[in-house]
Design a protein around this motif. Structure first.
Motif, PDB file in Angstrom:
ATOM      1  N   HIS A 170      65.478  45.889  23.045  1.00  0.00           N
ATOM      2  CA  HIS A 170      64.403  46.663  22.308  1.00  0.00           C
ATOM      3  C   HIS A 170      63.350  45.813  21.791  1.00  0.00           C
ATOM      4  CE1 HIS A 170      66.365  50.374  21.922  1.00  0.00           C
ATOM      5  NE2 HIS A 170      67.523  49.986  21.883  1.00  0.00           N
ATOM      6  N   GLU A 171      63.651  44.234  21.998  1.00  0.00           N
ATOM      7  CA  GLU A 171      62.422  43.288  21.684  1.00  0.00           C
ATOM      8  C   GLU A 171      63.050  42.044  22.079  1.00  0.00           C
ATOM      9  OE1 GLU A 171      61.131  41.405  17.372  1.00  0.00           O
ATOM     10  OE2 GLU A 171      62.771  42.985  17.394  1.00  0.00           O
ATOM     11  N   GLU A 172      61.854  41.231  22.559  1.00  0.00           N
ATOM     12  CA  GLU A 172      61.968  39.756  23.120  1.00  0.00           C
ATOM     13  C   GLU A 172      60.807  38.990  22.710  1.00  0.00           C
ATOM     14  OE1 GLU A 172      62.416  39.322  27.490  1.00  0.00           O
ATOM     15  OE2 GLU A 172      61.249  41.082  27.701  1.00  0.00           O
ATOM     16  N   THR A 173      60.919  37.717  22.666  1.00  0.00           N
ATOM     17  CA  THR A 173      59.836  37.024  22.542  1.00  0.00           C
ATOM     18  C   THR A 173      59.422  36.183  23.968  1.00  0.00           C
ATOM     19  OG1 THR A 173      60.337  36.723  20.188  1.00  0.00           O
ATOM     20  CG2 THR A 173      58.874  34.918  21.424  1.00  0.00           C
ATOM     21  N   VAL A 174      58.357  36.313  24.227  1.00  0.00           N
ATOM     22  CA  VAL A 174      58.126  35.884  25.712  1.00  0.00           C
ATOM     23  C   VAL A 174      57.056  34.721  25.589  1.00  0.00           C
ATOM     24  CG1 VAL A 174      58.959  37.708  27.103  1.00  0.00           C
ATOM     25  CG2 VAL A 174      56.432  37.589  26.479  1.00  0.00           C
ATOM     26  N   THR A 175      57.022  33.716  26.334  1.00  0.00           N
ATOM     27  CA  THR A 175      56.088  32.559  26.321  1.00  0.00           C
ATOM     28  C   THR A 175      55.446  32.715  27.836  1.00  0.00           C
ATOM     29  OG1 THR A 175      57.750  30.870  25.327  1.00  0.00           O
ATOM     30  CG2 THR A 175      55.920  30.051  26.263  1.00  0.00           C
ATOM     31  N   VAL A 176      54.144  32.864  27.475  1.00  0.00           N
ATOM     32  CA  VAL A 176      53.143  33.217  28.534  1.00  0.00           C
ATOM     33  C   VAL A 176      51.904  32.164  28.334  1.00  0.00           C
ATOM     34  CG1 VAL A 176      53.652  35.528  28.839  1.00  0.00           C
ATOM     35  CG2 VAL A 176      51.870  34.957  27.211  1.00  0.00           C
ATOM     36  N   PRO A 177      51.062  31.758  29.473  1.00  0.00           N
ATOM     37  CA  PRO A 177      49.915  31.240  29.380  1.00  0.00           C
ATOM     38  C   PRO A 177      48.929  31.678  28.436  1.00  0.00           C
ATOM     39  CG  PRO A 177      50.169  31.355  31.699  1.00  0.00           C
ATOM     40  CD  PRO A 177      51.428  32.208  30.819  1.00  0.00           C
ATOM     41  N   GLN A 178      48.239  30.974  27.608  1.00  0.00           N
ATOM     42  CA  GLN A 178      47.154  31.333  26.527  1.00  0.00           C
ATOM     43  C   GLN A 178      46.131  32.392  27.372  1.00  0.00           C
ATOM     44  OE1 GLN A 178      45.386  28.239  24.801  1.00  0.00           O
ATOM     45  NE2 GLN A 178      46.995  27.998  23.202  1.00  0.00           N
ATOM     46  N   SER A 179      45.807  32.402  28.593  1.00  0.00           N
ATOM     47  CA  SER A 179      44.868  33.326  29.087  1.00  0.00           C
ATOM     48  C   SER A 179      45.388  34.449  29.571  1.00  0.00           C
ATOM     49  CB  SER A 179      44.285  32.391  30.399  1.00  0.00           C
ATOM     50  OG  SER A 179      45.241  32.157  31.228  1.00  0.00           O
ATOM     51  N   THR A 180      46.573  34.887  29.308  1.00  0.00           N
ATOM     52  CA  THR A 180      47.229  36.080  29.738  1.00  0.00           C
ATOM     53  C   THR A 180      46.745  37.228  29.171  1.00  0.00           C
ATOM     54  OG1 THR A 180      49.323  35.053  30.270  1.00  0.00           O
ATOM     55  CG2 THR A 180      49.568  37.417  29.927  1.00  0.00           C
ATOM     56  N   SER A 181      46.534  38.263  29.986  1.00  0.00           N
ATOM     57  CA  SER A 181      45.824  39.469  29.523  1.00  0.00           C
ATOM     58  C   SER A 181      46.927  40.556  29.101  1.00  0.00           C
ATOM     59  CB  SER A 181      44.923  40.136  30.507  1.00  0.00           C
ATOM     60  OG  SER A 181      45.564  40.615  31.553  1.00  0.00           O
ATOM     61  N   LEU A 182      46.628  41.533  28.641  1.00  0.00           N
ATOM     62  CA  LEU A 182      47.645  42.725  28.420  1.00  0.00           C
ATOM     63  C   LEU A 182      48.214  43.047  29.713  1.00  0.00           C
ATOM     64  CD1 LEU A 182      46.208  44.439  25.375  1.00  0.00           C
ATOM     65  CD2 LEU A 182      48.595  43.325  25.477  1.00  0.00           C
ATOM     66  N   THR A 183      47.178  43.568  30.670  1.00  0.00           N
ATOM     67  CA  THR A 183      47.745  43.777  32.154  1.00  0.00           C
ATOM     68  C   THR A 183      48.687  42.740  32.628  1.00  0.00           C
ATOM     69  OG1 THR A 183      45.497  45.048  32.161  1.00  0.00           O
ATOM     70  CG2 THR A 183      46.631  44.341  34.362  1.00  0.00           C
ATOM     71  N   GLY A 184      48.198  41.601  32.699  1.00  0.00           N
ATOM     72  CA  GLY A 184      48.989  40.375  33.242  1.00  0.00           C
ATOM     73  C   GLY A 184      50.303  40.425  32.597  1.00  0.00           C
ATOM     74  N   LEU A 185      50.517  40.377  31.282  1.00  0.00           N
ATOM     75  CA  LEU A 185      51.697  40.601  30.474  1.00  0.00           C
ATOM     76  C   LEU A 185      52.470  41.578  31.236  1.00  0.00           C
ATOM     77  CD1 LEU A 185      53.788  39.335  28.228  1.00  0.00           C
ATOM     78  CD2 LEU A 185      52.396  40.896  26.689  1.00  0.00           C
ATOM     79  N   TYR A 186      51.939  43.014  31.263  1.00  0.00           N
ATOM     80  CA  TYR A 186      52.976  43.893  31.528  1.00  0.00           C
ATOM     81  C   TYR A 186      53.309  43.667  33.422  1.00  0.00           C
ATOM     82  CZ  TYR A 186      54.908  48.487  32.686  1.00  0.00           C
ATOM     83  OH  TYR A 186      55.869  49.269  33.086  1.00  0.00           O
ATOM     84  N   GLU A 187      52.433  43.247  33.965  1.00  0.00           N
ATOM     85  CA  GLU A 187      52.642  42.663  35.470  1.00  0.00           C
ATOM     86  C   GLU A 187      54.097  42.007  35.255  1.00  0.00           C
ATOM     87  OE1 GLU A 187      49.264  41.470  37.362  1.00  0.00           O
ATOM     88  OE2 GLU A 187      48.250  43.231  37.181  1.00  0.00           O
ATOM     89  N   GLN A 188      53.921  40.899  34.439  1.00  0.00           N
ATOM     90  CA  GLN A 188      54.850  39.722  34.645  1.00  0.00           C
ATOM     91  C   GLN A 188      56.278  40.554  34.047  1.00  0.00           C
ATOM     92  OE1 GLN A 188      54.108  36.156  32.646  1.00  0.00           O
ATOM     93  NE2 GLN A 188      51.922  36.503  33.395  1.00  0.00           N
ATOM     94  N   LEU A 189      56.378  41.336  32.983  1.00  0.00           N
ATOM     95  CA  LEU A 189      57.451  41.945  32.433  1.00  0.00           C
ATOM     96  C   LEU A 189      57.940  43.277  33.629  1.00  0.00           C
ATOM     97  CD1 LEU A 189      56.536  42.203  28.737  1.00  0.00           C
ATOM     98  CD2 LEU A 189      58.054  40.653  29.989  1.00  0.00           C
ATOM     99  N   HIS A 190      57.100  43.960  34.010  1.00  0.00           N
ATOM    100  CA  HIS A 190      57.304  44.826  35.165  1.00  0.00           C
ATOM    101  C   HIS A 190      58.219  44.232  36.271  1.00  0.00           C
ATOM    102  CE1 HIS A 190      56.634  47.470  38.488  1.00  0.00           C
ATOM    103  NE2 HIS A 190      56.303  48.394  37.664  1.00  0.00           N
ATOM    104  N   GLN A 191      57.891  43.379  36.681  1.00  0.00           N
ATOM    105  CA  GLN A 191      58.507  42.374  37.668  1.00  0.00           C
ATOM    106  C   GLN A 191      60.117  41.731  37.228  1.00  0.00           C
ATOM    107  OE1 GLN A 191      56.127  39.186  39.171  1.00  0.00           O
ATOM    108  NE2 GLN A 191      54.384  40.681  40.302  1.00  0.00           N
ATOM    109  N   LYS A 192      59.832  41.298  36.014  1.00  0.00           N
ATOM    110  CA  LYS A 192      61.049  40.806  35.205  1.00  0.00           C
ATOM    111  C   LYS A 192      62.225  41.842  35.206  1.00  0.00           C
ATOM    112  CE  LYS A 192      62.966  38.586  31.191  1.00  0.00           C
ATOM    113  NZ  LYS A 192      62.480  37.878  29.772  1.00  0.00           N
TER     114      LYS A 192
END
Length: 96
Positions: free
Chosen positions: A34-56
């Motif tokens: 239900h919850e997780e903390t992820v580490t991403v590059p500072q330039s990550t957008s909401l779209t990019g975040l969802y794309e990464q999590l979508h793949q994961k």
């Protein structure tokens, strides 16, 4: 804590940020949490975040079917995210 990037040890500046992601409904089932903390590059957008999590997590829903909220407020997919933000991806709700 989940890490979606590999850190670059040659970088002099900390170029990553930690984002708290909350999941509900089918996304929580598919992420198996239900919850997780992820580490991403500072330039990550909401779209990019969802794309990464979508793949994961192999989410079945495309971004176009979701709404997004940052720090308890609905956001646009083009809004920026910052260190420590809480992001929620919201699935469609049906009702009668």
């Amino acid at each position: 804590m989940s890490t979606l990037i590999e850190s670059n040890t040659n970088s002099k500046l900390d170029t990553t940020m930690n984002i708290n992601v909350l999941y509900f409904a089918s996304l929580a089932d598919e992420a198996d949490c239900h919850e997780e903390t992820v580490t991403v590059p500072q330039s990550t957008s909401l779209t990019g975040l969802y794309e990464q999590l979508h793949q994961k997590h192999r989410f079945s829903r495309p971004q176009s079917e979701l709404r997004v909220a940052v720090n308890d407020y609905f956001a646009k997919w083009t809004d920026e995210i910052y260190e420590g933000d809480s992001v929620v991806f919201i699935t469609p709700v049906a009702g009668g």
